[in-house]
Design a protein around this motif. Sequence first.
Motif, short mmCIF file in Angstrom:
data_model
loop_
_atom_site.label_atom_id
_atom_site.label_comp_id
_atom_site.label_asym_id
_atom_site.label_seq_id
_atom_site.Cartn_x
_atom_site.Cartn_y
_atom_site.Cartn_z
N SER A 1 1.06 -0.70 -0.25
CA SER A 1 -0.19 -0.07 -0.07
C SER A 1 0.84 1.01 0.22
O SER A 1 0.64 2.18 -0.58
CB SER A 1 -0.75 0.10 1.18
OG SER A 1 -1.56 -0.83 1.19
N ASP B 1 -6.22 -0.53 -4.50
CA ASP B 1 -6.12 -1.59 -3.35
C ASP B 1 -6.58 -1.87 -2.14
O ASP B 1 -7.65 -2.28 -1.86
CB ASP B 1 -5.23 -0.22 -2.13
CG ASP B 1 -4.36 -0.63 -1.49
OD1 ASP B 1 -4.24 -2.12 -1.16
OD2 ASP B 1 -3.88 -0.09 -0.12
N GLU B 2 -6.25 -3.60 -2.69
CA GLU B 2 -7.01 -4.78 -2.62
C GLU B 2 -9.02 -4.08 -2.86
O GLU B 2 -9.44 -4.64 -1.86
CB GLU B 2 -6.70 -5.06 -1.11
CG GLU B 2 -5.64 -5.34 -0.79
CD GLU B 2 -5.07 -6.12 0.64
OE1 GLU B 2 -6.09 -7.20 0.93
OE2 GLU B 2 -4.14 -6.05 0.89
MG LIG Z 1 -2.23 -2.79 2.71
#
Ligand SMILES: [Mg+2]
Lengths: 251, 314
Positions: free
Chosen positions: B41, B160-161
């Motif tokens: 991240s 991000d995910e």
């Molecule tokens: Mg992360």
Amino acid sequence: MSERALAFGLAAALRHWWLPLVWLGLLLLASLGMAELEAGFRWLEPDSREVIYRRTDFLTLLGRHLLVVGVASLLAGLAGVGAAVLVTRPFGRDFLPLVAQLASMGQTFPPVAVLALAVPVLGFGTLPIIVALVLYGLLPIVRNSLAGLQGIDPAVQEAARGMGMSKGQVLRQVELPLAAPVILAGVRTSVTINIATAALGATVGASNLGDPIISGIVNGNTAYIVQGALPIGLLALTADSAFERLLRHLR
Amino acid sequence: MIELFDVTKRFGSETAVDGISLRVERGEFCALVGTSGCGKSTTLRMINRLIEHSAGEIHLDGQPVRNFDEQTLRRRIGYVIQSTGLFPHWTVARNIGLVPRLLKWPRARIQARVEELMTLLGLPMESFADKYPHQLSGGQAQRVGVARALAADPEILLMDEPFGALDPITRDALQEELRDLQSRLHKTIVFVTHDMDEALRLADRLVVMDAGRIVQQGVPLDLVREPADAFVASLLGGDDRGFKEAALTRVGARMLPLSPRLIARARVHREASLRQALAVMFREHADRLTVVDDEDMPVGELSLRRLVGARPHE
Ligand SMILES: [Mg+2]
Ligand SMILES: Nc1ncnc2c1ncn2[C@@H]1O[C@H](COP(=O)(O)OP(=O)(O)O)[C@@H](O)[C@H]1O
């Protein structure tokens, strides 16, 4: 056509706002027609020569009361929300514990003591009571503003920044609107408390609905006390129910 | 094109990202994978400057990101996060129109764009435009998140995910849609995930990170076949790595023309993966499958020997 729309709007407003309007109606009725209740007050206070407070008419007292509470609440609101906004910015974060503490001290300090301290500095009149009310009303506003601003989902702030909003845009378009219900709940508490507390102003020469109460206490006239307390109570109920309505609109 | 040159990020004394270099070509789908806390991240957020890097250089189309004004930079880069970060007090349509509004597009153009995106992501205007985020399911909310990121037609998409919080079925559907979308839009995508299957399924290029460093990067199939070390191998499924490899190859690539033999009863689509084909064989107790096209017409056949790539005379 537009008349019908107007009628609809009025009906809708009435449906939502009937409770604050009822309290407001009773408040105006009490302020305008206090003398009509002479018989009742006579029964309450059979021994006094005079049972209706007549030094100033109630509408004037109500107006002064509103003015003091209004000015104090406005100042407390601006200062409270402003302080909360500042200490939740990156540059102001160091002051967060300090502000939170000051605000809670403001409330533990009795307003009477604030008045006693303020009078020698500011003199008699409206100013000391406004200072006392601002200090006293600050806590719920600061506390709620902090809670509201800090309670915003960090993901929402991250997204707001990530989408390319400026700091000001994030504050105005995201943080304040999302915190508004909690902030307003604080303002509601503050205003309601201060409507009652403002009566103390009468002790330092700030004439308002506290006058009949103080005069009643001094002269041992229960009727006077009731004549001050009744409109203060009705005013508090009006404000409180109006805020309640407003909050429901926001949620 | 995104380039990272020896980029490092320190938080106090802790080094979250440790001298990584990376190049994501225009139109490439790059997945950053690795265990939680390895700096994925942080890497992503340094690209749109939500985090400033401590050392090294990050370039966007040859320009250092530091040369851009932060807001201008971010409005050019789509950003999608796991928890969506939709504004709860705004309707779906308003949320999607955020960046175009920041860019001061005319109203009509914003309106048209929002409509276009909602259609693209399977969110009919009539039923969704005026909904609030809390009225959406997880999958719908993430669709809105993707639509919002795409709104100003950015060249780059950082994710991000994005599907990390969804149930497996919804996640599957959204992965498929994203693949579909990417095959049409050709965005430059950096996609963070800790789900290796997701990465293998979506990415043109895989970047494996560990403790702030890149341990291996390359085409997914190459990594599966030749992991650089035991860590990458275990991340790629250990003993199950063979299945991952099978998942990366289409049936169409291994099938043979239909033989004159009796046609096999069990069928598999030509676009299915070898892994899916293997599952069909297992389920149907068959060692030979008929490969079919979209119209369910036989176009070839696939034997178990052929599927596993067994060399003749073994
Ligand atoms: Mg992360
Ligand atoms: N804002 C921050 N302040 C301090 N440390 C951070 C911050 N953001 C991330 N970290 C640390 O950096 C490391 C990498 O975090 P992150 O990039 O979020 O990992 P990942 O996304 O791969 O799970 C972690 O050890 C994390 O604790």
